[in-house]
Motif scaffolding. Structure first.
Motif, PDB file in Angstrom:
ATOM      1  N   THR A   9       0.853  -1.190   0.000  1.00  0.00           N
ATOM      2  CA  THR A   9       0.000   0.000   0.000  1.00  0.00           C
ATOM      3  C   THR A   9       0.888   1.239   0.000  1.00  0.00           C
ATOM      4  O   THR A   9       2.052   1.194   0.388  1.00  0.00           O
ATOM      5  N   GLY A  10       0.320   2.352  -0.457  1.00  0.00           N
ATOM      6  CA  GLY A  10       1.109   3.581  -0.553  1.00  0.00           C
ATOM      7  C   GLY A  10       2.288   3.408  -1.494  1.00  0.00           C
ATOM      8  O   GLY A  10       3.382   3.911  -1.237  1.00  0.00           O
ATOM      9  N   SER A  12       2.765   4.459  -4.628  1.00  0.00           N
ATOM     10  CA  SER A  12       2.954   5.398  -5.734  1.00  0.00           C
ATOM     11  C   SER A  12       4.143   6.326  -5.541  1.00  0.00           C
ATOM     12  O   SER A  12       4.505   7.069  -6.458  1.00  0.00           O
ATOM     13  N   GLU A  17       7.201   2.870  -3.323  1.00  0.00           N
ATOM     14  CA  GLU A  17       7.691   2.800  -4.697  1.00  0.00           C
ATOM     15  C   GLU A  17       9.091   2.193  -4.736  1.00  0.00           C
ATOM     16  O   GLU A  17       9.398   1.346  -5.586  1.00  0.00           O
ATOM     17  N   CYS A  33      -1.005  -0.523  -4.731  1.00  0.00           N
ATOM     18  CA  CYS A  33      -2.183   0.313  -4.594  1.00  0.00           C
ATOM     19  C   CYS A  33      -1.832   1.632  -3.909  1.00  0.00           C
ATOM     20  O   CYS A  33      -0.920   1.709  -3.082  1.00  0.00           O
ATOM     21  N   ALA A  34      -2.568   2.658  -4.292  1.00  0.00           N
ATOM     22  CA  ALA A  34      -2.391   4.007  -3.738  1.00  0.00           C
ATOM     23  C   ALA A  34      -3.515   4.872  -4.308  1.00  0.00           C
ATOM     24  O   ALA A  34      -4.268   4.437  -5.184  1.00  0.00           O
ATOM     25  N   ARG A  35      -3.608   6.086  -3.826  1.00  0.00           N
ATOM     26  CA  ARG A  35      -4.632   6.996  -4.350  1.00  0.00           C
ATOM     27  C   ARG A  35      -4.277   7.498  -5.743  1.00  0.00           C
ATOM     28  O   ARG A  35      -5.153   7.696  -6.578  1.00  0.00           O
ATOM     29  N   LEU A  40       0.951   5.136 -10.231  1.00  0.00           N
ATOM     30  CA  LEU A  40       0.998   3.677 -10.178  1.00  0.00           C
ATOM     31  C   LEU A  40       1.109   3.082 -11.584  1.00  0.00           C
ATOM     32  O   LEU A  40       1.879   2.142 -11.817  1.00  0.00           O
ATOM     33  N   ASP A  62      -7.849   4.385  -1.459  1.00  0.00           N
ATOM     34  CA  ASP A  62      -7.778   5.347  -0.360  1.00  0.00           C
ATOM     35  C   ASP A  62      -7.926   4.522   0.913  1.00  0.00           C
ATOM     36  O   ASP A  62      -9.011   3.991   1.184  1.00  0.00           O
ATOM     37  N   ALA A  90       1.204   2.598   3.652  1.00  0.00           N
ATOM     38  CA  ALA A  90       0.552   3.895   3.453  1.00  0.00           C
ATOM     39  C   ALA A  90       0.494   4.680   4.756  1.00  0.00           C
ATOM     40  O   ALA A  90       0.164   4.130   5.810  1.00  0.00           O
TER      41      ALA A  90
END
Length: 251
Positions: A9-10, A12, A17, A33-35, A40, A62, A90
């Motif tokens: 998660t988080g 991006s 990353e 996954c990320a907003r 991404l 989110d 995240a």
């Protein structure tokens, strides 16, 4: 044990990353996954261009939408067949001294770093318990070891809560003799978007160096790890024992 399918998660930017790039280099499949889906998608396309033999899938998430957390994790599990490792990465670093009129910033950090992390842990563990295997990784912080002043107060408290949650989960799994592993990682000063404006910080390492240390630590699957090991293992020992008046000057 090689964890083939890894969810981050988080993913991006920053540490998420960076870890994704390193695991792609090792031939792992990635659920990211990320907003910010544009970032991404760019990351996915870059990784597949360099490592066409791996599978990289991306989804918008989110983490404060708790129903979406469960849905996305389940979708990834269905797509990949199994999820071997989930990295709860995240987070955010907003905040100010309590009582100075910035409750909303502190609340947002508390909700994202702990309540949303709880949702991610629940979603991951639901899958791992069904599989009978998996490796959960929670990204805490060296600031979790003691209370911190000013803008760090709420952030440190959320990371301490996440570390306690992870330890409680390990205790629960020990009682049932489960093969599921839970690792709590305490990063020191690693340059990323969350601390891009912080200047003149001792022991700060660049993102690539920090992420390499993170991946090495996670691959060992310890209960807990300070990252990078030097100087943060020693600093962790000191932070827990030094007077609060000294620790407060480290933030």
């Amino acid at each position: 044990m090689s964890r083939r399918n890894i969810l981050i998660t988080g993913a991006s930017s920053g540490l998420g990353e960076g870890m994704a790039r390193l695991w792609a280099e090792q031939g792992r499949n990635l659920a990211l996954c990320a907003r910010r889906t544009d970032r991404l998608i760019a990351l996915r396309d870059e990784l597949l261009a360099h490592y066409p033999h791996i599978h990289v899938s991306v989804r918008a998430l989110d983490v404060n939408d708790h129903a979406q957390v469960f849905a996305v994790f389940r979708e990834f599990r269905e797509e990949f067949g199994t999820l071997d490792r989930v990295v709860v990465n995240a987070g955010m670093g907003k905040g100010a001294s309590l009582g100075t009129g910035h409750f909303n910033a502190n609340l947002q950090t508390a909700q994202t770093n702990f309540v949303a992390a709880l949702a991610q842990v629940e979603a991951a563990m639901e899958i791992f318990r069904d599989q009978g295997a998996g490796h959960l990784v929670t990204i805490s912080s060296m600031s979790a070891l003691r209370g911190m002043p000013r803008a760090m107060t709420t952030y440190a408290a959320t990371k301490a809560a996440l570390a306690s949650l992870s330890e409680g989960l390990r205790a629960d799994l020990l009682k049932s003799r489960s093969p599921i592993k839970v690792s709590t990682v305490y990063p020191g000063y690693i340059r990323s978007e969350i601390n891009a404006k912080v200047k003149n910080t001792p022991f700060m390492v660049d993102t690539v160096t920090g992420c390499r240390a993170l991946v090495r630590a996670i691959e060992r699957e310890p209960d807990e790890a300070y990252v990078p090991a030097w100087p943060w293992t020693l600093m962790g020992f000191l932070i827990k024992r030094l007077p609060l008046s000294v620790v407060s000057r480290m933030a």
